[in-house]
Design a protein around this motif. Structure first.
Motif, mmCIF file in Angstrom:
data_model
loop_
_atom_site.group_PDB
_atom_site.id
_atom_site.type_symbol
_atom_site.label_atom_id
_atom_site.label_comp_id
_atom_site.label_asym_id
_atom_site.label_seq_id
_atom_site.Cartn_x
_atom_site.Cartn_y
_atom_site.Cartn_z
ATOM 1 N N THR A 78 -36.280 5.631 58.815
ATOM 2 C CA THR A 78 -35.356 6.319 59.235
ATOM 3 C C THR A 78 -35.088 7.493 60.681
ATOM 4 O O THR A 78 -33.858 7.192 60.782
ATOM 5 N N SER A 79 -36.676 7.124 61.065
ATOM 6 C CA SER A 79 -36.312 6.906 62.621
ATOM 7 C C SER A 79 -35.854 6.552 63.472
ATOM 8 O O SER A 79 -35.753 6.058 64.158
ATOM 9 N N ILE A 80 -36.875 5.071 62.849
ATOM 10 C CA ILE A 80 -36.565 3.695 63.848
ATOM 11 C C ILE A 80 -35.815 3.100 63.872
ATOM 12 O O ILE A 80 -35.111 2.500 65.371
ATOM 13 N N GLY A 81 -35.160 3.027 62.601
ATOM 14 C CA GLY A 81 -33.722 2.338 62.491
ATOM 15 C C GLY A 81 -32.552 2.291 62.677
ATOM 16 O O GLY A 81 -32.207 1.211 63.286
ATOM 17 N N PRO A 82 -32.239 4.007 63.203
ATOM 18 C CA PRO A 82 -30.892 3.789 63.786
ATOM 19 C C PRO A 82 -30.828 3.393 65.250
ATOM 20 O O PRO A 82 -30.050 2.537 65.333
ATOM 21 N N ASN A 83 -31.817 2.434 65.812
ATOM 22 C CA ASN A 83 -31.880 2.393 67.304
ATOM 23 C C ASN A 83 -31.844 0.969 66.962
ATOM 24 O O ASN A 83 -30.822 -0.143 67.988
ATOM 25 N N TYR A 84 -31.818 0.301 65.948
ATOM 26 C CA TYR A 84 -31.041 -0.669 65.547
ATOM 27 C C TYR A 84 -29.726 -1.271 64.755
ATOM 28 O O TYR A 84 -29.397 -2.420 65.106
ATOM 29 N N TRP A 85 -29.783 -0.006 63.670
ATOM 30 C CA TRP A 85 -28.486 -0.617 62.994
ATOM 31 C C TRP A 85 -27.334 0.153 64.418
ATOM 32 O O TRP A 85 -26.427 0.712 63.148
ATOM 33 N N LYS A 86 -27.714 1.212 64.797
ATOM 34 C CA LYS A 86 -26.363 1.403 65.906
ATOM 35 C C LYS A 86 -26.087 3.246 65.157
ATOM 36 O O LYS A 86 -24.885 3.142 65.046
ATOM 37 N N GLY A 87 -26.988 3.967 64.511
ATOM 38 C CA GLY A 87 -27.007 5.222 63.624
ATOM 39 C C GLY A 87 -25.726 4.621 63.005
ATOM 40 O O GLY A 87 -26.274 3.737 61.311
ATOM 41 N N GLU A 88 -24.701 5.731 62.889
ATOM 42 C CA GLU A 88 -23.309 5.564 62.203
ATOM 43 C C GLU A 88 -22.375 4.396 61.922
ATOM 44 O O GLU A 88 -21.797 4.358 61.195
ATOM 45 N N GLU A 89 -22.744 3.883 63.034
ATOM 46 C CA GLU A 89 -21.983 2.386 62.963
ATOM 47 C C GLU A 89 -22.068 1.278 61.792
ATOM 48 O O GLU A 89 -22.201 0.762 60.702
ATOM 49 N N GLY A 90 -23.945 1.283 61.680
ATOM 50 C CA GLY A 90 -25.040 0.767 61.005
ATOM 51 C C GLY A 90 -23.980 0.704 59.244
ATOM 52 O O GLY A 90 -24.419 0.526 58.459
ATOM 53 N N ARG A 91 -24.468 2.311 59.394
ATOM 54 C CA ARG A 91 -24.521 3.042 58.125
ATOM 55 C C ARG A 91 -22.994 3.072 57.064
ATOM 56 O O ARG A 91 -23.658 2.619 56.320
ATOM 57 N N LYS A 92 -22.245 3.116 58.133
ATOM 58 C CA LYS A 92 -21.204 2.949 57.688
ATOM 59 C C LYS A 92 -20.142 1.798 57.501
ATOM 60 O O LYS A 92 -20.055 1.328 56.160
ATOM 61 N N ALA A 93 -21.005 1.009 58.070
ATOM 62 C CA ALA A 93 -20.924 -0.543 57.605
ATOM 63 C C ALA A 93 -21.681 -1.147 56.108
ATOM 64 O O ALA A 93 -20.783 -1.827 55.349
ATOM 65 N N LEU A 94 -22.687 -0.455 55.990
ATOM 66 C CA LEU A 94 -23.271 -0.896 54.628
ATOM 67 C C LEU A 94 -22.331 -0.091 53.151
ATOM 68 O O LEU A 94 -21.758 -0.677 52.370
ATOM 69 N N ILE A 95 -21.733 1.172 53.621
ATOM 70 C CA ILE A 95 -21.021 1.537 52.122
ATOM 71 C C ILE A 95 -19.471 0.948 52.546
ATOM 72 O O ILE A 95 -19.009 1.023 51.435
ATOM 73 N N SER A 96 -19.088 0.083 53.138
ATOM 74 C CA SER A 96 -17.794 -0.072 53.309
ATOM 75 C C SER A 96 -17.561 -1.251 52.869
ATOM 76 O O SER A 96 -17.159 -2.274 52.492
ATOM 77 N N GLY A 97 -19.532 -2.061 53.402
ATOM 78 C CA GLY A 97 -19.482 -3.645 52.618
ATOM 79 C C GLY A 97 -19.303 -4.251 53.932
ATOM 80 O O GLY A 97 -19.960 -5.327 53.689
ATOM 81 N N LYS A 98 -19.591 -3.817 54.811
ATOM 82 C CA LYS A 98 -19.038 -5.006 56.322
ATOM 83 C C LYS A 98 -20.537 -5.707 56.936
ATOM 84 O O LYS A 98 -20.982 -6.746 56.963
ATOM 85 N N ALA A 99 -21.731 -5.019 55.872
ATOM 86 C CA ALA A 99 -22.988 -5.486 56.583
ATOM 87 C C ALA A 99 -23.797 -5.303 55.536
ATOM 88 O O ALA A 99 -23.828 -4.513 54.145
ATOM 89 N N LYS A 100 -25.423 -6.020 55.589
ATOM 90 C CA LYS A 100 -26.424 -6.081 54.687
ATOM 91 C C LYS A 100 -27.264 -5.755 54.743
ATOM 92 O O LYS A 100 -27.867 -5.972 56.391
#
Length: 425
Positions: free
Chosen positions: A200-222
């Motif tokens: 949860t510390s190193i990952g946000p730099n790769y999935w761009k924080g809230e952008e990536g988290r919200k993309a998983l919730i919306s189904g736009k990312a896997k």
């Protein structure tokens, strides 16, 4: 024998005395509020610092802090709330646990309540309904993730805190080649650190924080998309810098390894600052943010909403409970909590002068890096298999070299898609 008028007068006097006594008792009860919490470690601070500060400005209101052990808090609190015996103010876990209490009618709706205006929307998300329309706990504090390091060892080996992934692995190689110190004080026995502190510390730099988290919730990312696999790949490379017995090394073992000066770097949550301030032996600490993939990349930090406070719907003294809650939203409380409960950072808009040097560095990351919360904290933990438990296990296996990054991502995605409809397309 007294006359009837005298008798009635006596009865009236007795009745008045009883009413006065009852009123007095009522006033005493009305001036007392109880706080439920899982923060047993902070009991002395609440009783000796935080509560006296409130009572000094609110004479006539007595506040009792009644914490329950963290492992027992959720179940015992629910039982007390259901039975009508819980305290007036409730320390709120983030997201689903508190949302469940609200949906069951145990927590008051705090929309528009005094103090709430001092918190940005991002601070409130952990204590709101999914649509964001109802807020049921006032934000109190967050914790931030990063890496503590031993300044004495860094000076001895002539190395500097890294800013990029390449720089990070270069200094880890230098520490490992020297042979005197463990590069990373991290074990996988307890599993939770590998997920809640490392991934949860190193990952946000790769999935761009809230952008990536919200993309998983919306189904736009896997999870099998490159930005998530990359985080697992980064984590896998860290595995070779752990102690030889890392798979049986506990959280406490890791703390001791770093505190005794036997390890150079400690992946951390800010809550650890106070422990090391009290227990480190013969060295000064530094801290650096999770290194970005490459120079020039925008940085993201895990700035996770950790604790809030709500009002029990069955409180017998809501008026004073709301007075306390309004104070929790004040500059004074934010200052006290941030500087006395070291490593827990106010979520309010108030400008706070942070006194602990390590805590100050960490909270200053907010100025240059975008904040995000733990990836699976909101919505994604609601199904079976439990994503929280899956991430603990999978990340520990990745660090141990027992599970390839692509396989780790596939395992999380498969479990996720079993119950979450937006991921079934």
């Amino acid at each position: 024998m007294p006359s009837s008028s005298t008798a009635f007068a006596s009865i009236r006097n007795i009745r008045n005395a009883v009413l006065i006594a009852l009123a007095t008792i009522g006033v005493a009860q009305a001036g007392t509020i109880t706080i439920e919490s899982w923060r047993v470690d902070d009991k002395a601070l609440w009783e000796n610092v935080i509560i006296p500060a409130f009572e000094q400005k609110n004479p006539g209101i007595q506040v009792k802090f009644a914490p329950t052990a963290p492992t027992e808090y959720d179940s015992s609190l629910t039982a007390r709330l259901t039975g009508g015996t819980a305290g007036d103010l409730i320390a709120c876990r983030p997201f689903d646990v508190s949302l469940s209490l609200y949906n069951k009618g145990h927590l008051e709706n705090l929309n528009g309540k005094p103090g709430m205006e001092n918190f940005p929307a991002s601070s409130k998300v952990a204590w709101q309904t999914d649509d964001g329309k109802e807020t049921f706990c006032m934000p109190v504090a967050s914790v931030i993730h990063g890496f503590l390091y031993n300044q004495k060892i860094f000076k001895e080996l002539n190395i500097q805190p890294p800013k990029t992934e390449a720089e990070f692995f270069k200094i880890l190689d230098t520490i490992k080649a020297n042979g005197k110190y463990t590069p990373l004080a991290l074990g996988t026995n307890d599993q939770w650190e590998s997920s809640q502190i490392v991934f949860t510390s190193i990952g946000p730099n790769y999935w761009k924080g809230e952008e990536g988290r919200k993309a998983l919730i919306s189904g736009k990312a896997k999870f099998t998309d490159p930005q998530f696999v990359s985080a697992f790949e980064y984590e896998a490379k860290l595995g070779k810098y752990l102690s030889k017995g890392a798979s049986s090394q506990t959280y406490g073992d890791s703390q001791n390894l770093f505190a005794l000066g036997k390890a150079a770097i400690y992946p951390t949550g800010s809550w650890d600052i106070a422990y090391f301030d009290a227990n480190k032996k013969g060295f000064d600490m530094g801290v650096f943010a999770p290194p970005v993939p490459k120079a020039g990349d925008k940085c993201y930090i895990s700035d996770h909403n950790d604790i809030g406070m709500g009002v029990n719907t069955k409180s017998k003294n809501k008026a004073d409970a709301y007075k306390f809650l309004a104070w929790v939203g004040s500059q004074e409380f934010a200052d006290i909590y941030t500087n006395k409960v070291t490593g827990f950072f106010s979520l309010s808009n108030h400008l706070i002068t942070v006194k602990d040097p390590i805590a100050k560095q960490m909270i200053d990351w907010r100025k240059s890096c975008a904040s995000t919360i733990r990836l699976n904290a909101q919505i994604l933990n609601r199904g079976t298999p439990s994503m929280e438990n899956e991430l603990w296990n999978v990340n520990a296996q990745v660090l141990n070299g027992k599970l390839a990054p692509k396989d780790a991502a596939a395992k999380i995605q498969t479990g996720f898609a079993k119950w979450y409809k937006p991921q079934q397309n």
